[in-house]
Design a protein around this motif. Structure first.
Motif, PDB file in Angstrom:
ATOM      1  N   VAL A 196       0.860  -1.186   0.000  1.00  0.00           N
ATOM      2  CA  VAL A 196       0.000   0.000   0.000  1.00  0.00           C
ATOM      3  C   VAL A 196       0.896   1.236   0.000  1.00  0.00           C
ATOM      4  CG1 VAL A 196      -1.802   1.267   1.224  1.00  0.00           C
ATOM      5  CG2 VAL A 196      -1.778  -1.227   1.297  1.00  0.00           C
ATOM      6  N   PRO A 197       0.815   2.047  -1.054  1.00  0.00           N
ATOM      7  CA  PRO A 197       1.653   3.253  -1.087  1.00  0.00           C
ATOM      8  C   PRO A 197       1.226   4.229   0.002  1.00  0.00           C
ATOM      9  CG  PRO A 197       0.056   3.278  -2.883  1.00  0.00           C
ATOM     10  CD  PRO A 197      -0.061   1.931  -2.219  1.00  0.00           C
ATOM     11  N   ARG A 198       2.194   4.901   0.600  1.00  0.00           N
ATOM     12  CA  ARG A 198       1.882   5.847   1.681  1.00  0.00           C
ATOM     13  C   ARG A 198       1.736   7.274   1.171  1.00  0.00           C
ATOM     14  NH1 ARG A 198       2.950   1.652   4.246  1.00  0.00           N
ATOM     15  NH2 ARG A 198       2.502   1.460   6.460  1.00  0.00           N
ATOM     16  N   SER A 199       2.197   7.493  -0.019  1.00  0.00           N
ATOM     17  CA  SER A 199       2.039   8.813  -0.640  1.00  0.00           C
ATOM     18  C   SER A 199       2.138   8.601  -2.144  1.00  0.00           C
ATOM     19  CB  SER A 199       3.144   9.765  -0.176  1.00  0.00           C
ATOM     20  OG  SER A 199       4.367   9.380  -0.791  1.00  0.00           O
ATOM     21  N   VAL A 217      -1.913   6.034   6.008  1.00  0.00           N
ATOM     22  CA  VAL A 217      -2.457   6.175   4.654  1.00  0.00           C
ATOM     23  C   VAL A 217      -3.901   6.673   4.722  1.00  0.00           C
ATOM     24  CG1 VAL A 217      -2.986   4.987   2.493  1.00  0.00           C
ATOM     25  CG2 VAL A 217      -0.949   4.345   3.807  1.00  0.00           C
ATOM     26  N   ARG A 218      -4.650   6.147   5.700  1.00  0.00           N
ATOM     27  CA  ARG A 218      -6.042   6.612   5.877  1.00  0.00           C
ATOM     28  C   ARG A 218      -6.059   8.119   6.086  1.00  0.00           C
ATOM     29  NH1 ARG A 218      -9.524   2.331   7.102  1.00  0.00           N
ATOM     30  NH2 ARG A 218     -11.036   3.766   8.006  1.00  0.00           N
ATOM     31  N   ILE A 219      -5.120   8.588   6.874  1.00  0.00           N
ATOM     32  CA  ILE A 219      -5.066  10.033   7.142  1.00  0.00           C
ATOM     33  C   ILE A 219      -4.654  10.780   5.865  1.00  0.00           C
ATOM     34  CG2 ILE A 219      -3.840  11.835   8.424  1.00  0.00           C
ATOM     35  CD1 ILE A 219      -3.763   9.730  10.788  1.00  0.00           C
ATOM     36  N   ALA A 220      -3.650  10.229   5.162  1.00  0.00           N
ATOM     37  CA  ALA A 220      -3.156  10.905   3.960  1.00  0.00           C
ATOM     38  C   ALA A 220      -4.258  11.088   2.917  1.00  0.00           C
ATOM     39  CB  ALA A 220      -1.980  10.123   3.368  1.00  0.00           C
ATOM     40  N   VAL A 221      -5.156  10.105   2.780  1.00  0.00           N
ATOM     41  CA  VAL A 221      -6.199  10.220   1.757  1.00  0.00           C
ATOM     42  C   VAL A 221      -7.497  10.790   2.328  1.00  0.00           C
ATOM     43  CG1 VAL A 221      -5.224   8.340   0.379  1.00  0.00           C
ATOM     44  CG2 VAL A 221      -7.061   7.845   2.023  1.00  0.00           C
ATOM     45  N   GLY A 266      -4.503  -1.588  -1.323  1.00  0.00           N
ATOM     46  CA  GLY A 266      -4.429  -2.885  -0.654  1.00  0.00           C
ATOM     47  C   GLY A 266      -5.392  -3.921  -1.202  1.00  0.00           C
ATOM     48  N   ALA A 267      -6.111  -3.587  -2.264  1.00  0.00           N
ATOM     49  CA  ALA A 267      -7.084  -4.534  -2.835  1.00  0.00           C
ATOM     50  C   ALA A 267      -6.358  -5.733  -3.454  1.00  0.00           C
ATOM     51  CB  ALA A 267      -7.926  -3.825  -3.892  1.00  0.00           C
ATOM     52  N   ASP A 268      -7.032  -6.901  -3.452  1.00  0.00           N
ATOM     53  CA  ASP A 268      -6.431  -8.059  -4.123  1.00  0.00           C
ATOM     54  C   ASP A 268      -6.706  -7.970  -5.633  1.00  0.00           C
ATOM     55  OD1 ASP A 268      -8.993  -9.103  -4.694  1.00  0.00           O
ATOM     56  OD2 ASP A 268      -9.019 -10.306  -2.866  1.00  0.00           O
ATOM     57  N   GLU A 269      -6.146  -8.898  -6.387  1.00  0.00           N
ATOM     58  CA  GLU A 269      -6.230  -8.798  -7.847  1.00  0.00           C
ATOM     59  C   GLU A 269      -7.680  -8.827  -8.342  1.00  0.00           C
ATOM     60  OE1 GLU A 269      -3.683  -8.051  -9.901  1.00  0.00           O
ATOM     61  OE2 GLU A 269      -2.595  -7.873  -8.004  1.00  0.00           O
ATOM     62  N   LYS A 270      -8.506  -9.652  -7.676  1.00  0.00           N
ATOM     63  CA  LYS A 270      -9.914  -9.738  -8.095  1.00  0.00           C
ATOM     64  C   LYS A 270     -10.627  -8.407  -7.884  1.00  0.00           C
ATOM     65  CE  LYS A 270     -13.276 -12.796  -7.274  1.00  0.00           C
ATOM     66  NZ  LYS A 270     -14.010 -13.881  -6.610  1.00  0.00           N
ATOM     67  N   GLN A 271     -10.334  -7.781  -6.745  1.00  0.00           N
ATOM     68  CA  GLN A 271     -10.964  -6.483  -6.458  1.00  0.00           C
ATOM     69  C   GLN A 271     -10.456  -5.405  -7.415  1.00  0.00           C
ATOM     70  OE1 GLN A 271      -9.682  -6.539  -2.381  1.00  0.00           O
ATOM     71  NE2 GLN A 271     -11.587  -7.471  -1.644  1.00  0.00           N
ATOM     72  N   ILE A 272      -9.161  -5.467  -7.745  1.00  0.00           N
ATOM     73  CA  ILE A 272      -8.613  -4.494  -8.706  1.00  0.00           C
ATOM     74  C   ILE A 272      -9.332  -4.631 -10.046  1.00  0.00           C
ATOM     75  CG2 ILE A 272      -6.570  -3.941 -10.124  1.00  0.00           C
ATOM     76  CD1 ILE A 272      -6.289  -2.759  -7.376  1.00  0.00           C
ATOM     77  N   TRP A 273      -9.598  -5.866 -10.427  1.00  0.00           N
ATOM     78  CA  TRP A 273     -10.286  -6.087 -11.701  1.00  0.00           C
ATOM     79  C   TRP A 273     -11.717  -5.545 -11.654  1.00  0.00           C
ATOM     80  CZ3 TRP A 273      -9.163  -6.115 -16.379  1.00  0.00           C
ATOM     81  CH2 TRP A 273      -9.985  -6.697 -17.351  1.00  0.00           C
TER      82      TRP A 273
END
Ligand code: HBI
Ligand code: FE
Length: 313
Positions: free
Chosen positions: A19-22, A306-310, A204-211
């Motif tokens: 999960v990218p932080r920024s 990350v929650r705070i950043a977004v 943080g989504a898995d591949e199925k969720q990304i699709w």
């Protein structure tokens, strides 16, 4: 034997999703689209000067770092002519068929047929209105990176022009599609919020969720329509930036179905002509509510920083 094998091992956990932080941690280098060679079905396939020009602009995108101004491109007469042709054509259809949010935001930009807009200038306008910024990219970005960017209010945009032989067509995103189709909508706060929520769902989504999110993006940000009283208006960039697709929509050429973000979405078709189906939103706020509810069903955890950043509560 079972004994020699020792105690059963716990199943190997799937590789954790990073999960990218920024936005700096979102990779803008994994491009899935055409390489420098293009392919036979690309209008520029046989034009080596075009391929060189496209690669040059892609190289600038790869070298760009967040925080630096986006390099200004001096577009050639051919490139300006392509832009101007598309802009003039669309000007005839957009007032009647684009949604009210698009038409309101369109006025912020003052596009001229004799000048291709510069991404840096557009990014400044977006930042002032919704906080969205533009980051140049060398082509079709990996879906996870593209979607993750949206969580950080960053829209990855190509900067090269489609081929001069086909002003009405491009098999890949190009600067005309981005600037006319995507940029004005991103100046609308409700739409920008909806787009960011698609991005947040991808962290943080898995591949199925990304699709699934790729399809939701396709049926909203690319090919969405919205109800305005008894009318249906376009907000998807694939409609707004295409004369043919806009006429197709205006003629009722596709069936309309309400967008339901929880349902499996139909297969996407890139190549076989115009869309057969458009997903309809009642409003961007209603779409955002659905997406928030969808986000709440995703069981991955987004780290607190990350929650705070977004801006997630
Ligand atoms: N990359 N540059 C760019 N532009 C897009 O519109 C785009 C992308 N990568 C993936 C993508 N769209 C979709 O397939 C979804 O994953 C969002
Ligand atoms: Fe697009």
């Amino acid at each position: 034997s079972a004994v020699a094998a020792g105690p059963a091992r716990p199943p190997t956990p799937k590789a954790a999703v990073k999960v990218p932080r920024s936005i700096d941690e979102v990779d803008n280098g994994k491009v899935l689209g055409f390489s420098s060679e293009l392919s036979e079905d690309h209008p520029g396939f046989q034009d080596s000067a075009y391929k060189q020009r496209r690669m040059h602009i892609c190289d600038l995108a790869r070298a760009h770092r967040i925080g630096e101004p986006i390099p200004r491109i001096e577009y050639s007469a051919d490139e300006v002519a392509v832009w101007g042709t598309v802009l003039q054509q669309l000007r005839g259809l957009l007032p009647q068929h684009a949604c009210k949010e698009f038409l309101r935001c369109w006025q912020l930009f003052d596009f001229r047929a004799d000048q291709v807009p510069q991404l840096e200038d557009l990014s400044q306008v977006l930042q002032a209105h919704t906080g969205f910024r533009i980051r140049p990219v060398a082509g079709l970005l990996h879906p996870r990176d593209f979607l993750n960017g949206l969580a950080f209010k960053t829209f990855h945009s190509t900067q090269y022009m489609r081929h001069v032989s086909r002003p009405d067509y491009t098999p890949e995103p190009d600067v005309v599609h981005e600037v006319i189709g995507h940029v004005p909508m991103l100046a609308d706060p409700d739409f920008a919020n909806l787009v960011q929520l698609i991005g947040i769902a991808s962290l943080g989504a898995d591949e199925k969720q990304i699709w699934h999110l790729t399809k939701l993006y396709w049926y909203s940000v690319e090919f969405g329509v919205v109800r305005e009283g008894d009318d249906i208006k376009a907000f998807g960039a694939g409609i707004l930036s295409s004369f043919g697709e806009l006429r197709h929509m205006a003629a009722g050429g596709a069936r309309l179905e309400p967008l339901d973000v929880f349902q499996p979405q139909p297969k996407m078709s890139y190549k076989d002509g115009y869309q057969q189906r458009y997903a309809v939103l009642d409003s961007f706020a209603a779409g955002a509510e659905q997406l928030k509810a969808y986000c709440a069903t995703l069981h991955h955890t987004i780290p607190l920083d990350v929650r705070i950043a977004v801006g997630l509560q």
